[in-house]
Enzyme design. Structure first.
Site, PDB file in Angstrom:
ATOM      1  N   ARG A  47       0.844  -1.211   0.000  1.00 37.37           N
ATOM      2  CA  ARG A  47       0.000   0.000   0.000  1.00 37.37           C
ATOM      3  C   ARG A  47       0.872   1.252   0.000  1.00 37.37           C
ATOM      4  O   ARG A  47       0.543   2.246  -0.626  1.00 37.37           O
ATOM      5  CB  ARG A  47      -0.986  -0.002   1.180  1.00 37.37           C
ATOM      6  N   TYR A  99     -16.621  15.332 -17.110  1.00 43.64           N
ATOM      7  CA  TYR A  99     -16.940  13.931 -16.863  1.00 43.64           C
ATOM      8  C   TYR A  99     -17.946  13.862 -15.706  1.00 43.64           C
ATOM      9  O   TYR A  99     -17.691  14.439 -14.639  1.00 43.64           O
ATOM     10  CB  TYR A  99     -15.656  13.173 -16.517  1.00 43.64           C
ATOM     11  N   ASP A 171      -7.680  17.766 -15.857  1.00 45.54           N
ATOM     12  CA  ASP A 171      -7.987  16.372 -16.205  1.00 45.54           C
ATOM     13  C   ASP A 171      -7.567  16.189 -17.660  1.00 45.54           C
ATOM     14  O   ASP A 171      -8.216  16.692 -18.579  1.00 45.54           O
ATOM     15  CB  ASP A 171      -9.492  16.116 -16.010  1.00 45.54           C
ATOM     16  N   LYS A 196      -8.264   4.870 -19.551  1.00 43.31           N
ATOM     17  CA  LYS A 196      -8.639   5.227 -20.924  1.00 43.31           C
ATOM     18  C   LYS A 196      -7.443   5.038 -21.866  1.00 43.31           C
ATOM     19  O   LYS A 196      -6.988   3.930 -22.042  1.00 43.31           O
ATOM     20  CB  LYS A 196      -9.217   6.634 -20.935  1.00 43.31           C
TER      21      LYS A 196
HETATM   22  C1  LIG Z   1     -13.235   7.968 -17.234  1.00 40.91           C
HETATM   23  C2  LIG Z   1     -12.888   9.335 -16.830  1.00 40.91           C
HETATM   24  C3  LIG Z   1     -12.687   9.657 -15.482  1.00 40.91           C
HETATM   25  C4  LIG Z   1     -12.875   8.656 -14.363  1.00 40.91           C
HETATM   26  O1  LIG Z   1     -11.991   7.578 -14.430  1.00 40.91           O
HETATM   27  P1  LIG Z   1     -12.333   6.140 -13.763  1.00 40.91           P
HETATM   28  O2  LIG Z   1     -11.099   5.358 -13.967  1.00 40.91           O
HETATM   29  O3  LIG Z   1     -13.549   5.629 -14.478  1.00 40.91           O
HETATM   30  O4  LIG Z   1     -12.626   6.399 -12.321  1.00 40.91           O
HETATM   31  C5  LIG Z   1     -12.354  10.965 -15.188  1.00 40.91           C
HETATM   32  N1  LIG Z   1     -12.223  11.903 -16.134  1.00 40.91           N
HETATM   33  C6  LIG Z   1     -12.418  11.637 -17.445  1.00 40.91           C
HETATM   34  C7  LIG Z   1     -12.274  12.725 -18.437  1.00 40.91           C
HETATM   35  C8  LIG Z   1     -12.766  10.351 -17.835  1.00 40.91           C
HETATM   36  O5  LIG Z   1     -12.979  10.089 -19.139  1.00 40.91           O
END
Ligand SMILES: *Cc1c(COP(=O)(O)O)cnc(C)c1O
Length: 372
Positions: A47, A99, A171, A196
């Protein structure tokens, strides 16, 4: 070093004990203490830290041009750690189009915890200035935004935040460090859903925050990572790092395919609007061209005839898969308002497409028959 080289080498060394070219997966929760009580290899408990996580964090920090990185078990866990590193009573400025999980996190979890927030349209940086309060501590940017692909001028907004004594977090999930480097534009930190494009194969969930400086805020996020415990498993880190090795090439191909699909859809009589920042007709194309190297693999369309027609188009695709998420090699299509739920402000005739790495002619043919 160029990103193609960084992706393959940063954090990735030949295993010193066996010569393995590909790093082993360190499936261990704990590490031996030496007889003097020290930890000679620097690891104590998974962890707190694990070699696979260290490799991933080193590589992500290098790709974003940052100095340190904290990896998480999901993108939302990464985002939540940034919000939790603030204090109850602080104020956050967030985008009106983002998001939906981030918006929900602010509304349902962080607001009851004591974080105030204001959502503004960040296409005009003046809206950020107007929303500033004396207790504003963070400006959260998402560009291109999800699902309307609005573009925010990162340099302008980071400067507004800096002058107000607030931090700026971006982000960067959709653009990836291959096409956008927010730290170079003045942002303090970059957040990723590695789920992603970074993982890139729709098989691993993860998140990360990369910092431009190793300051007290970065330390606080690291503290939350270790002591909150939302850490990725060694195997998840290994998969994400394996994905990164081809990231520069994948992202360029995703973007090239998306441009072709966007051009086809923009001419189609059954499409009302195409949201893709690479099109000259996109209202923020100039800002996108200035701050991005390529326009990403995501686009959305508004179908003439409303929700029923949009649903019918999604029902007819054959190669493109109806599923949520994005950034994998396979193309996905989604009626976004359905997945966002009752709080959604997304147009009901909107379909979001994650353009994959299939041949663009096959994707265009699939959309053509679905729109026929
Ligand atoms: C998918 C996504 C998230 C969240 O990610 P997770 O791994 O599903 O928690 C945050 N911001 C954007 C732009 C995303 O496409």
């Amino acid at each position: 070093m160029h990103p193609e080289t960084t992706s393959i080498h940063a954090g990735q060394e030949i295993d010193p004990t066996t010569g393995a070219v590909i790093p082993p997966i360190y499936l261990t929760t704990t590490f031996e203490r030496a007889s003097d009580g020290s930890f000679p290899h620097g690891y104590i408990y998974t962890r707190n830290g694990n070699p696979n996580r260290a490799m991933l964090e080193t590589c992500l920090a290098a790709l974003e041009g940052g100095v340190t990185c904290a990896a998480f078990s999901s993108g939302l866990a990464a985002a939540m750690s940034i919000f939790q590193a603030l204090r109850p009573g602080d104020h956050v400025i967030a985008p009106d189009d983002a998001y939906h999980g981030i918006t929900r996190l602010l509304r349902e979890i962080m607001a009851p915890w004591g974080l105030a927030y204001t959502r503004v349209d960040m296409r005009d940086p003046q809206n950020v200035t107007a929303a500033l309060r004396p207790n504003t501590r963070l400006v959260w940017v998402e560009t291109p935004s999800n699902p309307l692909l609005k573009i925010a001028d990162i340099a302008a907004i980071a400067e507004i935040a800096r002058r107000a004594g607030a931090l700026c977090a971006v982000d960067n999930t959709w653009a990836t460090p291959i096409q956008q480097r927010p730290l170079e534009l003045g942002a303090d930190m970059v957040m990723h859903a590695t789920t992603k494009y970074i993982g890139g194969h729709s098989d691993v969930l993860g998140g990360a925050v990369v910092f431009g400086a190793n300051d007290t805020f970065a330390e606080r996020v690291r503290f939350l990572q270790i002591n909150g415990g939302a850490v990725p498993s060694p195997f998840d880190c290994w998969l994400a790092l394996r994905g990164i090795q081809t990231l520069p090439y994948r992202v360029r191909a995703h973007a090239a395919n998306a441009m072709q699909v966007a051009r086809f859809l923009a001419e189609h009589p059954r499409i009302e609007r195409v949201h893709y920042p690479g099109l000259e007709t996109h209202p923020d194309h100039v800002v996108a061209a200035r701050q991005m190297r390529g326009f990403g693999g995501m686009l959305s369309i508004e179908v003439k005839g409303g929700e029923a027609e949009a649903m019918a188009v999604a029902a007819r695709v054959k190669i493109i898969t109806r599923a949520t998420s994005l950034g994998g090699v396979e193309s996905l299509i989604e009626h976004r308002a359905s997945v966002e739920g009752p709080e959604s402000t997304t147009p009901l005739n909107l379909l979001r497409i994650s353009v994959g790495l299939e041949h663009p002619d096959d994707l265009i043919a699939d959309l053509a028959q679905a729109l026929a």
